[in-house]
Design a protein around this motif. Structure first.
Motif, PDB file in Angstrom:
ATOM      1  N   PRO A 212       0.811  -1.231   0.000  1.00 42.92           N
ATOM      2  CA  PRO A 212       0.000   0.000   0.000  1.00 42.92           C
ATOM      3  C   PRO A 212       0.839   1.273   0.000  1.00 42.92           C
ATOM      4  N   TYR A 213       1.965   1.263   0.711  1.00 38.61           N
ATOM      5  CA  TYR A 213       2.827   2.447   0.751  1.00 38.61           C
ATOM      6  C   TYR A 213       3.335   2.793  -0.641  1.00 38.61           C
ATOM      7  N   VAL A 214       3.705   1.784  -1.417  1.00 39.04           N
ATOM      8  CA  VAL A 214       4.194   2.012  -2.781  1.00 39.04           C
ATOM      9  C   VAL A 214       3.062   2.520  -3.663  1.00 39.04           C
ATOM     10  N   GLN A 215       1.890   1.921  -3.559  1.00 41.98           N
ATOM     11  CA  GLN A 215       0.747   2.388  -4.324  1.00 41.98           C
ATOM     12  C   GLN A 215       0.417   3.853  -4.000  1.00 41.98           C
ATOM     13  N   ASP A 216       0.459   4.168  -2.696  1.00 42.28           N
ATOM     14  CA  ASP A 216       0.167   5.543  -2.288  1.00 42.28           C
ATOM     15  C   ASP A 216       1.103   6.527  -2.972  1.00 42.28           C
ATOM     16  N   TRP A 217       2.390   6.230  -2.963  1.00 39.01           N
ATOM     17  CA  TRP A 217       3.355   7.177  -3.506  1.00 39.01           C
ATOM     18  C   TRP A 217       3.374   7.184  -5.034  1.00 39.01           C
ATOM     19  N   LEU A 218       3.022   6.063  -5.646  1.00 42.11           N
ATOM     20  CA  LEU A 218       3.042   6.042  -7.104  1.00 42.11           C
ATOM     21  C   LEU A 218       1.818   6.713  -7.711  1.00 42.11           C
ATOM     22  N   TRP A 219       0.607   6.464  -7.152  1.00 38.03           N
ATOM     23  CA  TRP A 219      -0.560   7.042  -7.814  1.00 38.03           C
ATOM     24  C   TRP A 219      -1.709   7.480  -6.910  1.00 38.03           C
ATOM     25  N   LYS A 220      -1.747   7.100  -5.651  1.00 38.74           N
ATOM     26  CA  LYS A 220      -2.948   7.349  -4.852  1.00 38.74           C
ATOM     27  C   LYS A 220      -2.968   8.700  -4.144  1.00 38.74           C
ATOM     28  N   ARG A 221      -1.888   9.062  -3.469  1.00 36.13           N
ATOM     29  CA  ARG A 221      -1.923  10.268  -2.650  1.00 36.13           C
ATOM     30  C   ARG A 221      -1.905  11.530  -3.508  1.00 36.13           C
ATOM     31  N   SER A 222      -2.247  12.660  -2.884  1.00 36.50           N
ATOM     32  CA  SER A 222      -2.402  13.893  -3.653  1.00 36.50           C
ATOM     33  C   SER A 222      -1.104  14.361  -4.287  1.00 36.50           C
ATOM     34  N   ASN A 223       0.038  14.019  -3.677  1.00 33.81           N
ATOM     35  CA  ASN A 223       1.321  14.383  -4.271  1.00 33.81           C
ATOM     36  C   ASN A 223       2.082  13.150  -4.743  1.00 33.81           C
ATOM     37  N   SER A 224       1.319  12.127  -5.172  1.00 32.14           N
ATOM     38  CA  SER A 224       1.925  10.922  -5.742  1.00 32.14           C
ATOM     39  C   SER A 224       2.701  11.266  -7.005  1.00 32.14           C
ATOM     40  N   VAL A 225       3.518  10.334  -7.444  1.00 29.25           N
ATOM     41  CA  VAL A 225       4.268  10.532  -8.689  1.00 29.25           C
ATOM     42  C   VAL A 225       3.304  10.861  -9.824  1.00 29.25           C
ATOM     43  N   ALA A 226       2.251  10.067  -9.967  1.00 33.56           N
ATOM     44  CA  ALA A 226       1.313  10.262 -11.068  1.00 33.56           C
ATOM     45  C   ALA A 226       0.678  11.645 -11.022  1.00 33.56           C
ATOM     46  N   LYS A 227       0.182  12.039  -9.860  1.00 36.05           N
ATOM     47  CA  LYS A 227      -0.547  13.310  -9.757  1.00 36.05           C
ATOM     48  C   LYS A 227       0.395  14.506  -9.800  1.00 36.05           C
ATOM     49  N   TYR A 228       1.598  14.354  -9.269  1.00 31.75           N
ATOM     50  CA  TYR A 228       2.564  15.444  -9.348  1.00 31.75           C
ATOM     51  C   TYR A 228       2.974  15.673 -10.802  1.00 31.75           C
ATOM     52  N   TYR A 229       3.259  14.579 -11.511  1.00 38.42           N
ATOM     53  CA  TYR A 229       3.675  14.714 -12.904  1.00 38.42           C
ATOM     54  C   TYR A 229       2.583  15.360 -13.746  1.00 38.42           C
ATOM     55  N   LYS A 230       1.320  15.000 -13.473  1.00 38.50           N
ATOM     56  CA  LYS A 230       0.232  15.541 -14.276  1.00 38.50           C
ATOM     57  C   LYS A 230      -0.163  16.947 -13.838  1.00 38.50           C
ATOM     58  N   ASN A 231      -0.381  17.131 -12.530  1.00 34.37           N
ATOM     59  CA  ASN A 231      -0.983  18.374 -12.035  1.00 34.37           C
ATOM     60  C   ASN A 231       0.022  19.491 -11.792  1.00 34.37           C
ATOM     61  N   VAL A 232       1.270  19.138 -11.540  1.00 29.71           N
ATOM     62  CA  VAL A 232       2.287  20.161 -11.274  1.00 29.71           C
ATOM     63  C   VAL A 232       3.222  20.325 -12.469  1.00 29.71           C
ATOM     64  N   MET A 233       3.791  19.232 -12.942  1.00 21.63           N
ATOM     65  CA  MET A 233       4.731  19.331 -14.052  1.00 21.63           C
ATOM     66  C   MET A 233       4.031  19.510 -15.398  1.00 21.63           C
ATOM     67  N   GLY A 234       2.798  19.020 -15.511  1.00  9.97           N
ATOM     68  CA  GLY A 234       2.031  19.262 -16.727  1.00  9.97           C
ATOM     69  C   GLY A 234       2.064  18.157 -17.761  1.00  9.97           C
ATOM     70  N   PHE A 235       2.469  16.944 -17.371  1.00  9.18           N
ATOM     71  CA  PHE A 235       2.459  15.846 -18.338  1.00  9.18           C
ATOM     72  C   PHE A 235       1.026  15.448 -18.653  1.00  9.18           C
ATOM     73  N   ASP A 236       0.817  14.980 -19.885  1.00 10.77           N
ATOM     74  CA  ASP A 236      -0.522  14.677 -20.382  1.00 10.77           C
ATOM     75  C   ASP A 236      -0.770  13.185 -20.569  1.00 10.77           C
ATOM     76  N   GLY A 237       0.260  12.388 -20.489  1.00 11.13           N
ATOM     77  CA  GLY A 237       0.099  10.955 -20.714  1.00 11.13           C
ATOM     78  C   GLY A 237       1.343  10.208 -20.306  1.00 11.13           C
ATOM     79  N   TRP A 238       1.287   8.886 -20.513  1.00  9.17           N
ATOM     80  CA  TRP A 238       2.279   8.001 -19.912  1.00  9.17           C
ATOM     81  C   TRP A 238       2.736   6.938 -20.900  1.00  9.17           C
ATOM     82  N   ARG A 239       4.026   6.716 -20.935  1.00 11.30           N
ATOM     83  CA  ARG A 239       4.609   5.555 -21.599  1.00 11.30           C
ATOM     84  C   ARG A 239       5.223   4.694 -20.496  1.00 11.30           C
ATOM     85  N   PHE A 240       4.657   3.522 -20.254  1.00 10.18           N
ATOM     86  CA  PHE A 240       5.103   2.673 -19.161  1.00 10.18           C
ATOM     87  C   PHE A 240       6.197   1.724 -19.650  1.00 10.18           C
TER      88      PHE A 240
END
Length: 460
Positions: A212-240
């Protein structure tokens, strides 16, 4: 000794809790500041819809080091947009173990975009955080979406620590200067919850997505990697990257959390397997089945292989087609013919930076991009194939469609084919033939193609 150990645990707990709280406070302040000052997010309304044009892979392996790459790309995005590109795919943007020399695929601190002095450098190989933000702003101003390369299978650069799950120490102690997403042995495989996932890569510590801790930091929490990249840095999509290394639900949960276009690198030439992964992950996938069939067709001089199964034939809306990328570039001969194939057929085509900017004729590439964006609509019917010739038609969708004729022989070819157009003058939109024949009442017409080339026909 036990009392000392308990005291040490308490001190460490308080330290990390405070550090995390401070990180959240800093994050909230930075988020507020960026949302006020950064136009990355606000400008999304004017972006071209992803999939209506062509994606540009905006890097290659071992691009020049020295922190200038973001500036190089920024200088090209407007020209790319003018040519018909609708999105750019960037390399991994965060600080990795090899610092200023890394291509980013050995991630250490997901929140260090070139602003912290760690791993031997402040900037990444590609530049500073401010230069990355400037690039994203410029891309958005040019109406281009920006795709982040996400490497979440493995990490690198951690310190050595004891591992109670294996009995041997390993490099799983991650203390990033950003103060976000600290990791320890409990966050990698094996751990108390799960021993492994789908696969490891290169001996790097294998990040455990079941935690759960990894999930939280990768995409769940408000400053997760996913949300930071999209909402702060401005990325529009993902290549996994390397999605074979973890289960498809990880990508699905990421996408459900933050949305945006996504495509996975499931490196497998079986179209059925790619279709399965795409469905499970609810994501697009690179069409390796198409890539390998094109390699066999154009390098093996057997265009009949283009009749074989490919992801775009099973689910064109989830197929991202390509001729080359930073990992594989086997279609050396007749590469323009391969681009003529993906840019006239279904799927979302990707162009490789070096092919476009260095190795192939940019005028011809731009012509094929225009053809893709303006003529290549609707379903596909293959009209003829043999070792040397391939003819197919697109049936049109809000456009007239087209007929593409690919010739892998050393001589001119001509062929009668049935089109969708009656009594209509057509022309070759590549300029490789100067014929302008008129289709018969029964829609038949003779078309031609030069040696080792292609022609694309549509109403004049």
């Amino acid at each position: 000794m036990k009392t000392f150990q308990k005291l040490l645990i308490i001190i460490l707990f308080v330290h990390y809790s405070c550090s995390d709280d401070m990180g959240i406070q800093d994050e909230n302040q930075q988020l507020e500041s960026n949302l006020k000052e950064n136009v990355n997010v606000a400008s999304r309304s004017s972006l071209k819809p992803i999939g209506t044009g062509v994606m540009m892979q905006a890097f290659y392996w071992d691009v020049p080091a020295g922190g200038t790459w973001w500036q190089v790309i920024e200088g090209k995005v407007q020209d790319w947009s003018n040519a018909g590109i609708d999105a750019i795919w960037l390399p991994p943007v965060s600080k990795a173990q090899n610092g200023a020399f890394s291509m980013g695929y050995d991630p250490f601190d997901y929140y260090d975009f070139g602003q912290y002095n760690q791993m031997g450098s402040t900037e990444t190989r590609f530049g500073s955080k401010s230069e990355l933000e400037s690039l994203i702003n410029e891309a958005h101003s040019a109406r281009l979406s920006v795709i982040a390369d996400i490497v979440i299978n493995h990490n690198s650069g951690g310190d050595l620590e004891p591992n109670p799950y294996t009995g041997t120490p390993y490099y799983t102690d991650f203390n990033p200067l950003s103060g976000k997403f600290y990791r320890s042995n409990a966050d990698f495989h094996p751990n108390a919850t799960c021993n492994s996932d789908s696969g490891v890569f290169g001996g790097f510590p294998d990040l455990s997505h079941c935690q759960p801790y990894v999930q939280d930091w990768l995409w769940k929490r408000s400053n997760s990697v996913a949300k930071y990249y999209k909402n702060v840095m401005g990325f529009d999509g993902w290549r996994f990257d390397y999605v074979k290394g973890f289960e498809p639900w990880v990508v699905r949960e990421w996408n459900n959390s933050v949305g945006g276009f996504s495509v996975g690198e499931y490196w497998d030439g079986n179209a059925g397997t790619l279709d399965w992964w795409s469905g499970e992950a609810q994501s697009s996938a690179f069409d390796f089945a198409c890539y390998y069939r094109m390699r066999d067709a154009f390098m093996g001089n057997n265009l009949n292989r283009l009749n074989d199964d490919m992801l775009w034939k099973r689910n064109s809306t989830k197929a991202v087609t390509f001729v080359a990328n930073h990992d594989t570039d086997e279609i050396i001969n007749n590469k323009l013919l391969a681009y003529a194939y993906i840019l006239t057929h279904e799927g979302y085509p990707t162009i490789f930076y070096r092919d476009y900017e260095e190795w192939l004729d940019k005028g011809r590439m731009n012509n094929l991009i225009w053809i893709h964006n303006n003529l290549a609509g609707g379903s596909t019917n293959v009209l003829y194939t043999d070792n040397d010739e391939y003819v197919a038609k697109r049936n049109g969708y809000n456009n007239a469609g087209l007929v593409v004729y690919i010739n892998n022989s050393n001589s001119w070819k001509e062929r009668w084919i049935e089109t969708n157009w009656s009594n209509t003058r057509i022309k070759d939109y590549t300029g490789n033939s100067n014929w302008e024949p008129v289709t018969q009442g029964g829609r038949w017409v003779k078309i031609q193609v030069p040696p080792k080339s292609y022609s694309v026909w549509a109403p004049k």
